[in-house]
Design a protein around this motif. Structure first.
Motif, PDB file in Angstrom:
ATOM      1  N   ARG A   1      -7.224 -24.995 -53.313  1.00 11.45           N
ATOM      2  CA  ARG A   1      -5.872 -24.754 -52.836  1.00 11.45           C
ATOM      3  C   ARG A   1      -5.868 -24.829 -51.302  1.00 11.45           C
ATOM      4  NH1 ARG A   1      -5.271 -25.540 -57.384  1.00 11.45           N
ATOM      5  NH2 ARG A   1      -4.238 -24.285 -59.000  1.00 11.45           N
ATOM      6  N   PRO A   2      -4.705 -25.066 -50.695  1.00 12.99           N
ATOM      7  CA  PRO A   2      -4.639 -25.018 -49.232  1.00 12.99           C
ATOM      8  C   PRO A   2      -5.181 -23.695 -48.703  1.00 12.99           C
ATOM      9  CG  PRO A   2      -2.614 -25.943 -50.130  1.00 12.99           C
ATOM     10  CD  PRO A   2      -3.410 -25.446 -51.306  1.00 12.99           C
ATOM     11  N   GLY A   3      -5.992 -23.780 -47.665  1.00 13.50           N
ATOM     12  CA  GLY A   3      -6.635 -22.611 -47.085  1.00 13.50           C
ATOM     13  C   GLY A   3      -8.059 -22.404 -47.548  1.00 13.50           C
ATOM     14  N   ASP A   4      -8.464 -23.047 -48.651  1.00  9.86           N
ATOM     15  CA  ASP A   4      -9.844 -22.929 -49.124  1.00  9.86           C
ATOM     16  C   ASP A   4     -10.793 -23.669 -48.180  1.00  9.86           C
ATOM     17  OD1 ASP A   4      -9.123 -21.438 -51.317  1.00  9.86           O
ATOM     18  OD2 ASP A   4      -9.175 -23.126 -52.723  1.00  9.86           O
ATOM     19  N   THR A   5     -12.030 -23.170 -48.127  1.00  5.61           N
ATOM     20  CA  THR A   5     -13.067 -23.795 -47.310  1.00  5.61           C
ATOM     21  C   THR A   5     -14.241 -24.182 -48.197  1.00  5.61           C
ATOM     22  OG1 THR A   5     -12.453 -22.549 -45.335  1.00  5.61           O
ATOM     23  CG2 THR A   5     -14.666 -23.475 -45.398  1.00  5.61           C
ATOM     24  N   VAL A   6     -14.690 -25.404 -48.053  1.00  6.75           N
ATOM     25  CA  VAL A   6     -15.830 -25.919 -48.812  1.00  6.75           C
ATOM     26  C   VAL A   6     -16.953 -26.253 -47.833  1.00  6.75           C
ATOM     27  CG1 VAL A   6     -16.663 -27.740 -50.348  1.00  6.75           C
ATOM     28  CG2 VAL A   6     -14.345 -26.840 -50.624  1.00  6.75           C
ATOM     29  N   GLU A   7     -18.164 -25.820 -48.158  1.00  7.95           N
ATOM     30  CA  GLU A   7     -19.348 -26.142 -47.378  1.00  7.95           C
ATOM     31  C   GLU A   7     -20.356 -26.815 -48.297  1.00  7.95           C
ATOM     32  OE1 GLU A   7     -20.188 -22.966 -44.125  1.00  7.95           O
ATOM     33  OE2 GLU A   7     -19.383 -21.879 -45.860  1.00  7.95           O
ATOM     34  N   LEU A   8     -20.996 -27.871 -47.805  1.00  5.59           N
ATOM     35  CA  LEU A   8     -21.952 -28.605 -48.633  1.00  5.59           C
ATOM     36  C   LEU A   8     -23.061 -29.156 -47.767  1.00  5.59           C
ATOM     37  CD1 LEU A   8     -20.415 -32.087 -49.401  1.00  5.59           C
ATOM     38  CD2 LEU A   8     -18.979 -30.270 -48.496  1.00  5.59           C
ATOM     39  N   SER A   9     -24.217 -29.400 -48.391  1.00  6.52           N
ATOM     40  CA  SER A   9     -25.369 -29.903 -47.647  1.00  6.52           C
ATOM     41  C   SER A   9     -26.329 -30.608 -48.589  1.00  6.52           C
ATOM     42  CB  SER A   9     -26.100 -28.759 -46.938  1.00  6.52           C
ATOM     43  OG  SER A   9     -26.639 -27.848 -47.875  1.00  6.52           O
ATOM     44  N   ILE A  10     -27.162 -31.473 -48.004  1.00  4.78           N
ATOM     45  CA  ILE A  10     -28.259 -32.131 -48.705  1.00  4.78           C
ATOM     46  C   ILE A  10     -29.486 -32.037 -47.808  1.00  4.78           C
ATOM     47  CG2 ILE A  10     -29.143 -34.289 -49.679  1.00  4.78           C
ATOM     48  CD1 ILE A  10     -26.315 -35.132 -50.287  1.00  4.78           C
ATOM     49  N   ASP A  11     -30.628 -31.756 -48.405  1.00  5.24           N
ATOM     50  CA  ASP A  11     -31.868 -31.594 -47.638  1.00  5.24           C
ATOM     51  C   ASP A  11     -32.083 -32.772 -46.692  1.00  5.24           C
ATOM     52  OD1 ASP A  11     -32.336 -29.294 -49.084  1.00  5.24           O
ATOM     53  OD2 ASP A  11     -33.805 -30.208 -50.440  1.00  5.24           O
ATOM     54  N   GLY A  12     -32.263 -32.471 -45.411  1.00  6.22           N
ATOM     55  CA  GLY A  12     -32.585 -33.472 -44.422  1.00  6.22           C
ATOM     56  C   GLY A  12     -31.438 -34.336 -43.955  1.00  6.22           C
ATOM     57  N   LEU A  13     -30.269 -34.216 -44.602  1.00 11.75           N
ATOM     58  CA  LEU A  13     -29.138 -35.085 -44.270  1.00 11.75           C
ATOM     59  C   LEU A  13     -27.993 -34.341 -43.595  1.00 11.75           C
ATOM     60  CD1 LEU A  13     -28.966 -37.330 -47.466  1.00 11.75           C
ATOM     61  CD2 LEU A  13     -30.320 -37.652 -45.384  1.00 11.75           C
ATOM     62  N   GLY A  14     -28.130 -33.029 -43.431  1.00  9.86           N
ATOM     63  CA  GLY A  14     -27.110 -32.275 -42.726  1.00  9.86           C
ATOM     64  C   GLY A  14     -26.132 -31.577 -43.644  1.00  9.86           C
ATOM     65  N   SER A  15     -25.106 -31.004 -43.038  1.00  9.97           N
ATOM     66  CA  SER A  15     -24.123 -30.208 -43.783  1.00  9.97           C
ATOM     67  C   SER A  15     -22.714 -30.571 -43.350  1.00  9.97           C
ATOM     68  CB  SER A  15     -24.372 -28.714 -43.554  1.00  9.97           C
ATOM     69  OG  SER A  15     -24.241 -28.386 -42.187  1.00  9.97           O
ATOM     70  N   GLN A  16     -21.757 -30.217 -44.195  1.00 10.01           N
ATOM     71  CA  GLN A  16     -20.350 -30.437 -43.946  1.00 10.01           C
ATOM     72  C   GLN A  16     -19.595 -29.118 -44.135  1.00 10.01           C
ATOM     73  OE1 GLN A  16     -18.626 -33.438 -46.436  1.00 10.01           O
ATOM     74  NE2 GLN A  16     -20.095 -35.039 -45.839  1.00 10.01           N
ATOM     75  N   ARG A  17     -18.393 -29.060 -43.561  1.00  6.76           N
ATOM     76  CA  ARG A  17     -17.507 -27.913 -43.793  1.00  6.76           C
ATOM     77  C   ARG A  17     -16.077 -28.396 -43.637  1.00  6.76           C
ATOM     78  NH1 ARG A  17     -14.761 -23.564 -41.343  1.00  6.76           N
ATOM     79  NH2 ARG A  17     -15.138 -21.545 -42.370  1.00  6.76           N
ATOM     80  N   GLN A  18     -15.281 -28.221 -44.669  1.00  6.24           N
ATOM     81  CA  GLN A  18     -13.880 -28.632 -44.606  1.00  6.24           C
ATOM     82  C   GLN A  18     -12.965 -27.485 -45.025  1.00  6.24           C
ATOM     83  OE1 GLN A  18     -15.394 -31.041 -47.349  1.00  6.24           O
ATOM     84  NE2 GLN A  18     -16.568 -31.925 -45.661  1.00  6.24           N
ATOM     85  N   THR A  19     -11.846 -27.372 -44.325  1.00  9.41           N
ATOM     86  CA  THR A  19     -10.765 -26.499 -44.763  1.00  9.41           C
ATOM     87  C   THR A  19      -9.674 -27.390 -45.354  1.00  9.41           C
ATOM     88  OG1 THR A  19     -11.246 -24.848 -43.083  1.00  9.41           O
ATOM     89  CG2 THR A  19      -9.046 -24.810 -44.035  1.00  9.41           C
ATOM     90  N   PHE A  20      -9.132 -26.959 -46.485  1.00  6.15           N
ATOM     91  CA  PHE A  20      -8.132 -27.744 -47.193  1.00  6.15           C
ATOM     92  C   PHE A  20      -6.728 -27.329 -46.762  1.00  6.15           C
ATOM     93  CE2 PHE A  20     -11.807 -28.932 -49.355  1.00  6.15           C
ATOM     94  CZ  PHE A  20     -11.544 -30.005 -50.190  1.00  6.15           C
ATOM     95  N   ALA A  21      -5.831 -28.322 -46.681  1.00  6.65           N
ATOM     96  CA  ALA A  21      -4.455 -28.080 -46.286  1.00  6.65           C
ATOM     97  C   ALA A  21      -3.534 -28.857 -47.229  1.00  6.65           C
ATOM     98  CB  ALA A  21      -4.228 -28.517 -44.842  1.00  6.65           C
TER      99      ALA A  21
END
Length: 284
Positions: A262-282
């Protein structure tokens, strides 16, 4: 090497993050990290420039937006149901051949960019995936072993999906996969030589701090080399193209009672050695 693109959308400039943490400017070598640069021996040229120490540091790099590490991919080819546990959680049979679909390349955004929940969406879902970036033309490859020479590198990909659009509105999956901003990519393109075994990587994703996915690429039904070989039998893979290789279990579709995004949710994800992401949904 960790290749990056920094700056505002459509205005990114190329850079490389070295193993010792220096952020170096690549504009003396190329105007962008794209299929043309990769096909023209771009990674080899970067390596040579690093050895001679000719690359300047990026000015004010800490304050710049991180864009997707590859500019304007010609196509995004996706593989569905490529982890046994994901197939099981969705009630699908383990496929005998790769399940292939396409995703609009314009869905690609940066790893920390805002992601939009589509208008009318009730089932926007998450999927952490290993992305393969093609570095040389792959056409009717003879064997999976030959595929390794066609891979430029790897990145973290978030294959965001709208399940109602995907599964209920069409016999094709594209409607639920090609919504605006539905493919955050990056933060880096890690060259293939720095990932000796793409089947030895852990993948993780959390939603609002709650762990949802914790998988491993060793559990792919069809491994990376096989996928590149297989796809080359049916389409020409060109430098800069991206392959999303599937997601492990833990998506909202397979978790009874789990809320979709839903809008306002935050997702964080990563893969070994490849870095991480973080997004907030709108809301779109």
């Amino acid at each position: 090497m960790k290749l990056m693109r920094l700056g505002a959308p459509q205005e990114e400039t190329p850079a490389v993050l070295t193993d010792d943490g220096r952020l170096l400017d690549l504009t003396t070598l190329t105007s962008d990290i794209d299929g043309t640069f990769l096909a023209g021996g771009g990674i080899r040229r970067i390596r040579a420039a690093l050895e001679t120490g000719e690359l300047p540091e990026v000015a004010q790099g800490d304050g710049l937006r991180i864009g997707p590490p590859v500019a304007r991919p010609g196509k995004i080819v996706c593989v569905g149901l490529n982890y046994r546990d994901h197939a099981a959680e969705t009630g699908a049979a383990v496929p005998k051949r790769p399940v292939v679909f396409m995703k609009d390349p314009s869905t690609v955004v940066g790893p920390y960019d805002e992601v939009l929940v589509p208008r009318g969406s009730t089932r926007t879902d998450w999927e952490v995936e290993l992305a393969v970036v093609i570095g040389a033309t792959a056409r009717y490859l003879e064997t999976p072993r030959a595929a390794r020479e066609c891979i430029a590198g790897y990145a973290v990909s978030h294959d965001v999906s709208e399940r109602e659009f995907q599964l209920d509105f069409s016999s094709q999956w594209d409607l639920g996969k090609s919504c605006e901003t539905f493919n955050p990519l990056g933060p880096w393109l890690v060259n293939a030589d720095a990932v000796p075994d793409p089947q030895a990587l852990g993948l993780r994703l959390s939603v609002n701090g709650e762990p949802r996915q914790d998988g491993h690429t060793k559990d792919m039904i069809f491994d990376v080399a096989y996928l590149v070989w297989y796809l080359s039998q049916y389409m020409v893979l060109r430098p800069g193209d991206v392959i999303n290789t599937g997601t492990p279990a833990g998506v909202a579709l397979g978790l009874p009672g789990s809320p979709y995004l839903r809008p306002g949710d935050t997702v964080e994800l990563s893969i070994d050695g490849l870095g991480s992401q973080r997004q907030t949904f709108a809301q779109a």
